[in-house]
Design a protein around this motif. Structure first.
Motif, PDB file in Angstrom:
ATOM      1  N   GLU A 246      -8.363   6.321  -9.307  1.00 12.43           N
ATOM      2  CA  GLU A 246      -7.772   5.383 -10.020  1.00 12.43           C
ATOM      3  C   GLU A 246      -7.036   4.272  -9.201  1.00 12.43           C
ATOM      4  N   TRP A 247      -6.776   4.565  -7.994  1.00 13.55           N
ATOM      5  CA  TRP A 247      -5.803   3.595  -7.173  1.00 13.55           C
ATOM      6  C   TRP A 247      -6.622   2.413  -6.533  1.00 13.55           C
ATOM      7  N   GLY A 248      -7.845   2.552  -6.432  1.00 14.78           N
ATOM      8  CA  GLY A 248      -8.690   1.650  -5.759  1.00 14.78           C
ATOM      9  C   GLY A 248      -8.547   1.557  -4.320  1.00 14.78           C
ATOM     10  N   LYS A 249      -8.068   0.311  -3.558  1.00 18.52           N
ATOM     11  CA  LYS A 249      -7.739   0.526  -2.508  1.00 18.52           C
ATOM     12  C   LYS A 249      -6.455   0.378  -1.687  1.00 18.52           C
ATOM     13  N   THR A 250      -5.469   0.596  -2.806  1.00 18.97           N
ATOM     14  CA  THR A 250      -4.021   0.500  -2.695  1.00 18.97           C
ATOM     15  C   THR A 250      -3.331   1.603  -1.944  1.00 18.97           C
TER      16      THR A 250
ATOM     17  N   ARG B 202       0.802  -1.284  -0.232  1.00 13.12           N
ATOM     18  CA  ARG B 202      -0.123  -0.098   0.102  1.00 13.12           C
ATOM     19  C   ARG B 202       0.737   1.397  -0.006  1.00 13.12           C
ATOM     20  N   VAL B 203       0.475   2.437  -0.584  1.00 12.73           N
ATOM     21  CA  VAL B 203       1.177   3.515  -0.760  1.00 12.73           C
ATOM     22  C   VAL B 203       0.519   4.572  -0.016  1.00 12.73           C
ATOM     23  N   SER B 204       1.060   5.079   0.988  1.00 12.36           N
ATOM     24  CA  SER B 204       0.682   6.266   1.806  1.00 12.36           C
ATOM     25  C   SER B 204       1.144   7.614   1.355  1.00 12.36           C
ATOM     26  N   PHE B 205       0.098   8.594   1.291  1.00 12.09           N
ATOM     27  CA  PHE B 205       0.133   9.774   0.688  1.00 12.09           C
ATOM     28  C   PHE B 205       0.208  10.787   2.078  1.00 12.09           C
ATOM     29  N   GLU B 206       0.998  11.561   2.228  1.00  9.70           N
ATOM     30  CA  GLU B 206       0.979  12.675   3.219  1.00  9.70           C
ATOM     31  C   GLU B 206       0.469  14.122   2.837  1.00  9.70           C
ATOM     32  N   TYR B 207      -0.585  14.445   3.389  1.00  8.71           N
ATOM     33  CA  TYR B 207      -1.254  15.535   2.799  1.00  8.71           C
ATOM     34  C   TYR B 207      -1.421  16.676   4.014  1.00  8.71           C
ATOM     35  N   ALA B 208      -0.376  17.858   3.981  1.00  7.83           N
ATOM     36  CA  ALA B 208      -0.120  18.936   4.732  1.00  7.83           C
ATOM     37  C   ALA B 208      -1.330  19.759   4.702  1.00  7.83           C
TER      38      ALA B 208
END
Length: 91
Positions: free
Chosen positions: A41-45, A14-20
């Protein structure tokens, strides 16, 4: 985003995105909608970690109100985006 997609395809992790979140800059519900569309487009990944800005002396940026942070998170969740809000560790 292509690099993130490639990473997932190669590792199946799974890829984690950090959003400040910055008050008045990118903390509105419409910004959450845009983010959700980008990630659709990423689904649940993936996972989005929302980070309310911790103000520092001399910075023009402000911390968003808790109500704005919760509304942002709710907007993502209503669009099936997995997100969490990082707890403040600043002073």
């Amino acid at each position: 985003m292509k690099d993130c997609r490639d990473y997932f395809q190669e590792t199946n992790r799974r890829v984690s995105f950090e959003y400040a979140l910055l008050a008045g800059v990118n903390d509105k519900v419409e910004h959450a909608v845009e983010l959700a569309e980008l990630l659709r487009e990423w689904g649940k990944t993936y996972h989005v970690n929302l980070i309310p800005y911790n103000p520092i002396e001399g910075s023009e940026y402000k911390r968003p109100y808790k109500k704005a942070v919760l509304a942002f998170a709710a907007a993502l969740e209503s669009r099936k985006i997995t997100a969490s809000v990082r707890q403040t560790r600043g002073y």
